[in-house]
Design a protein around this motif. Structure first.
Motif, PDB file in Angstrom:
ATOM      1  N   PRO A 184      -6.025  -7.001  24.420  1.00  0.00           N
ATOM      2  CA  PRO A 184      -6.236  -8.083  23.457  1.00  0.00           C
ATOM      3  C   PRO A 184      -7.519  -8.837  23.824  1.00  0.00           C
ATOM      4  CG  PRO A 184      -4.026  -8.190  24.433  1.00  0.00           C
ATOM      5  CD  PRO A 184      -4.827  -7.198  25.232  1.00  0.00           C
ATOM      6  N   VAL A 202     -10.643  -7.966  23.043  1.00  0.00           N
ATOM      7  CA  VAL A 202     -11.854  -7.139  22.919  1.00  0.00           C
ATOM      8  C   VAL A 202     -11.679  -6.213  21.718  1.00  0.00           C
ATOM      9  CG1 VAL A 202     -13.261  -5.339  23.969  1.00  0.00           C
ATOM     10  CG2 VAL A 202     -12.304  -7.143  25.382  1.00  0.00           C
ATOM     11  N   LEU A 253     -15.296  -7.480  31.644  1.00  0.00           N
ATOM     12  CA  LEU A 253     -14.830  -7.283  30.267  1.00  0.00           C
ATOM     13  C   LEU A 253     -13.388  -7.761  30.099  1.00  0.00           C
ATOM     14  CD1 LEU A 253     -15.510  -5.892  27.466  1.00  0.00           C
ATOM     15  CD2 LEU A 253     -14.267  -3.927  28.362  1.00  0.00           C
ATOM     16  N   TYR A 257     -13.188 -11.566  30.401  1.00  0.00           N
ATOM     17  CA  TYR A 257     -13.639 -12.144  29.137  1.00  0.00           C
ATOM     18  C   TYR A 257     -12.573 -11.977  28.044  1.00  0.00           C
ATOM     19  CZ  TYR A 257     -15.817 -12.383  24.612  1.00  0.00           C
ATOM     20  OH  TYR A 257     -16.052 -12.670  23.308  1.00  0.00           O
ATOM     21  N   ALA A 258     -11.963 -10.790  28.019  1.00  0.00           N
ATOM     22  CA  ALA A 258     -10.928 -10.531  27.005  1.00  0.00           C
ATOM     23  C   ALA A 258      -9.778 -11.522  27.131  1.00  0.00           C
ATOM     24  CB  ALA A 258     -10.396  -9.096  27.145  1.00  0.00           C
ATOM     25  N   ALA A 309     -11.117 -14.640  25.641  1.00  0.00           N
ATOM     26  CA  ALA A 309     -11.438 -14.502  24.213  1.00  0.00           C
ATOM     27  C   ALA A 309     -10.185 -14.593  23.347  1.00  0.00           C
ATOM     28  CB  ALA A 309     -12.157 -13.174  23.965  1.00  0.00           C
ATOM     29  N   ARG A 347     -18.826 -16.700  28.043  1.00  0.00           N
ATOM     30  CA  ARG A 347     -19.578 -15.521  28.494  1.00  0.00           C
ATOM     31  C   ARG A 347     -20.559 -15.884  29.583  1.00  0.00           C
ATOM     32  NH1 ARG A 347     -20.087 -10.925  24.683  1.00  0.00           N
ATOM     33  NH2 ARG A 347     -18.688 -11.366  22.969  1.00  0.00           N
ATOM     34  N   LEU A 358     -22.197 -11.772  29.918  1.00  0.00           N
ATOM     35  CA  LEU A 358     -21.651 -10.531  29.367  1.00  0.00           C
ATOM     36  C   LEU A 358     -22.484 -10.106  28.165  1.00  0.00           C
ATOM     37  CD1 LEU A 358     -18.975  -8.937  30.092  1.00  0.00           C
ATOM     38  CD2 LEU A 358     -18.082  -9.943  28.008  1.00  0.00           C
TER      39      LEU A 358
END
Lengths: 252, 435
Positions: free
Chosen positions: A91, A93, B402, B405-406, B409, B429, B435
């Motif tokens: 979740p 991305v 990643l 960040y996910a 996010a 980011r 990123l």
């Protein structure tokens, strides 16, 4: 392309692969079959570098390199692709972002220029057709809330974009209805080329009606106990796996 | 140390900070008297048990006095976002700075002003709201803010008015802020059927300075009104920040909050929301990102007083170094608040062995026909997701970035206004390492 010699691997203190020998040449499709717990998924994951398994013996040569010496990302960059039995949800991305990141990392590793998001969209459009998908799927988070069939289709889409030399499909047929199975198999078949190879790991013969193998190997208790042509899969379908397990029992 | 505040309080006489309508000074004085009696919270005080307030309580703090002559618009550019015509009130070291501020086009019926200006011209409005929403009994920090109440931002959106563009209240500190305390006091009133979006930012031009910001924002969301409220706390990592937001919601109203906390040595934020009537929706989202020796402390309290309301809360944290996070989520459901639908989630991602989280859901439910859930997790990056990304060719460090960040996010996505969401995304980011 791939030479596996006496490969042994454990999870914790349990030995799961107990001496695998397998050679795969470019252009070939190999099916690895076997009952639950035989080690066939472990073989697929060990080849991709899954951290849960420890290789305790043997060797794997891939295109002249020691595959076991490579990190999982280096294997992918060298052209190895594992289609997961249980694709992971990420979740936060988007599918597009994730796939472009992977695509560019592989390009970078090969000394090629990265592609921007516009060029990548063009590439995607063509690859989406292979799995009969609309572009909207790319704005959703990676596998998040996907149905079982969508997750497997996403694996094949990733494979289509990353264009591996060696694709390993781990139980790609599990949880698929017949229509999804057809789409997934058609995608795999369209990606077959003389210079790449595919290993199809499956419990059932069903998938092999659509992805026709050149060789079939039967795994039992961490070893390949029988190899043959595609007719072996039909024999297994008719007779089950027990007769082979008996053979092993008698031999040991 | 309380005597020093009393002296500063008495020394205000005749200065701008003591100005205002005649009903105000008794409120200030009574708040001062209260603080003089209580002092700072004691170590045994449950509300402050995990909060390192020592540097505040034992420090010596001069009142912040602006001193903004040398700040330019160019220096503020990194903190301003969205469209150039958004109304932005800029406060430098606690004092409103007219020349750096932008008053965009506001629809008739909407008013944005500094508190000092509003105290001169909007006495009636302020009398009905100021210090009415955030009670001084709430905490010594509230009492202290109320005693020194003189600067801040006032946003008033009249009945059925759609504010259209967000209003940004931007608090910036400079090197002159070292050793000072500011007590910003904001008031947001969204009248019946009105719509508004308000952003509060607490930022610095002096990353090494040790100062203290003690802000309070009082919010009134009237019947059928809608407010999206974003709070960005990016103070100096050597500064102290203890803030309170108190929201009172009326029937059929919607309140949506996002709180990003990345700065301050201690960054504490209390967010209290009272649902006074039926059919109210309250959405509280939060993200804290800490490193070094930072502490991010979020205390939220949602008061379900009436039936048929929904509250939804998701706070997430990413902790590195030896940083700490505290999360306390209170949900009170009164006996008459049947059919309450309340969900609370706090998820924490630890990037280091030294980081630590104290998370405590606190649900007190006195109605029997309700749906109330809570969940808290503290964990590391998912190994399977990590392997999945690496198996696609993404190197380990990039995969970690990643996935981190996910994690962030997923909650940033909840901000509805695209320019605000994009700015938060950019901040996260860049904080996580470009990123």
């Amino acid at each position: 392309m791939l030479e596996i010699r006496d490969l042994r691997a454990s999870a914790g203190d349990k030995e799961i692969l107990r001496g695998i020998d397998l050679t795969v040449n470019a252009g070939e499709v190999h099916a690895v079959m076997g009952p639950n717990g035989s080690g066939k998924s472990t073989l697929a994951q060990v080849l991709a570098g899954h951290p849960a398994y420890v290789v305790t013996g043997g060797s794997v040569r891939y295109r002249g390199q020691d595959l076991l010496d490579l990190e999982p990302e280096e294997r992918a960059q060298a052209g190895v692709f594992l289609a997961f039995q249980y694709p992971v949800e990420i979740p936060g991305v988007t599918n597009a972002y994730f796939l472009r990141a992977a695509y560019n990392e592989i390009r970078k590793a090969r000394g090629q220029d990265e592609v921007d998001s516009m060029d990548f969209l063009d590439l995607l459009e063509e690859k989406l057709k292979l799995v009969d998908w609309e572009p909207a799927i790319m704005s959703r988070a990676v596998n998040a809330g996907f149905s079982g069939g969508e997750k497997k289709r996403n694996e094949i889409l990733q494979m289509a974009v990353l264009e591996p030399r060696l694709a390993i499909l781990d139980e790609t047929d599990s949880g698929l209805d017949i229509d999804a199975l057809r789409i997934v198999a058609a995608g795999v078949n369209k990606l077959r080329r003389p210079d790449n190879a595919t290993i199809v790991v499956t419990h059932y013969q069903r998938l092999l009606n659509y992805i026709v193998p050149d060789y079939v190997h039967v795994l039992s208790n961490g070893r390949i106990v029988k190899s043959g042509g595609k007719e072996l899969a039909l024999e297994l379908e008719a007779r089950g796996y027990e007769w082979l397990e008996d053979t092993v029992g008698a031999a040991s | 140390m309380t005597e020093a505040f009393v002296q500063d309080f008495e020394a205000r006489a005749g200065t701008a900070t003591a100005e205002g309508p005649e009903w105000l000074e008794p409120i200030r004085r009574s708040a001062m008297e209260r603080f003089a009696r209580t002092g700072f919270p004691a170590a045994r005080d449950e509300e402050w048990r995990f909060t390192p307030i020592g540097p505040i309580a034992q420090g010596t703090w001069r009142p912040a006095l602006g001193g903004a002559g040398e700040v330019t618009r160019e220096q503020l550019a990194p903190f301003v976002f969205g469209h150039a015509d958004w109304t932005t009130l800029v406060f430098v070291n606690g004092i409103y700075h007219e020349a750096l501020s932008t008053i965009g086009t506001l629809p008739p019926g909407a008013r944005v002003a500094s508190l000092a200006e509003a105290l001169r011209s909007d006495g009636a409005l302020l009398h009905g709201h100021l210090a009415r929403h955030a009670p001084v009994e709430g905490s010594p920090f509230t009492a202290l803010n109320t005693a020194f109440l003189s600067e801040g931002g006032v946003v008033h959106v009249g009945t059925n008015v759609d504010l259209a563009s967000p209003v940004h209240l931007l608090y910036v500190t400079t090197a002159e802020a070292g050793g000072t305390v500011a007590h910003p006091r904001n008031l947001i009133v969204v009248e019946r059927g009105a719509r508004a979006s308000v952003i509060e930012s607490y930022v610095t031009l002096a990353p090494g300075q040790a100062y203290w910001t003690n802000p309070i924002t009082e919010v009134a969301v009237a019947a059928g009104a809608w407010l999206e409220h974003t709070r960005i706390q990016r103070e100096s990592e050597t500064a102290q920040h203890v803030g309170l937001t108190h929201v009172d919601q009326q029937r059929d109203s919607r309140y949506r909050s996002f709180s990003l906390a990345m700065g301050a040595a201690l960054g504490r934020h209390n967010l209290h929301v009272r649902l006074h009537d039926e059919n109210i929706e309250t959405l509280l989202y939060g993200l804290y990102v800490t490193r070094g020796d930072q502490t991010a402390d979020n205390h939220t309290a949602i008061y379900h007083d009436q039936p048929n309301c929904r509250s939804w809360e998701v706070y997430k944290g990413i902790l590195d170094g030896r940083s700490r996070a505290v999360f306390n989520g209170k949900v009170f459901v009164k006996p008459e608040a049947q059919k309450t639908d309340a969900k609370q989630t706090n998820r924490n991602l630890l990037l280091s062995d030294g980081a630590r989280v104290d998370t405590k859901p606190q649900l007190e439910i006195f109605a029997d026909d309700v749906k109330c859930t809570h969940g808290a997790t503290v964990g590391r990056l998912d190994e399977m997701a990590r392997f999945y990304a690496r198996s696609r060719g993404i190197p380990a460090a990039a995969a970690d970035l990643l996935l981190t960040y996910a994690f962030a996010a997923e909650v940033v996505e909840e901000v509805t206004l695209a320019p605000v969401r994009e700015e938060l995304d950019r901040l996260v980011r860049s904080r996580l390492g470009g990123l």
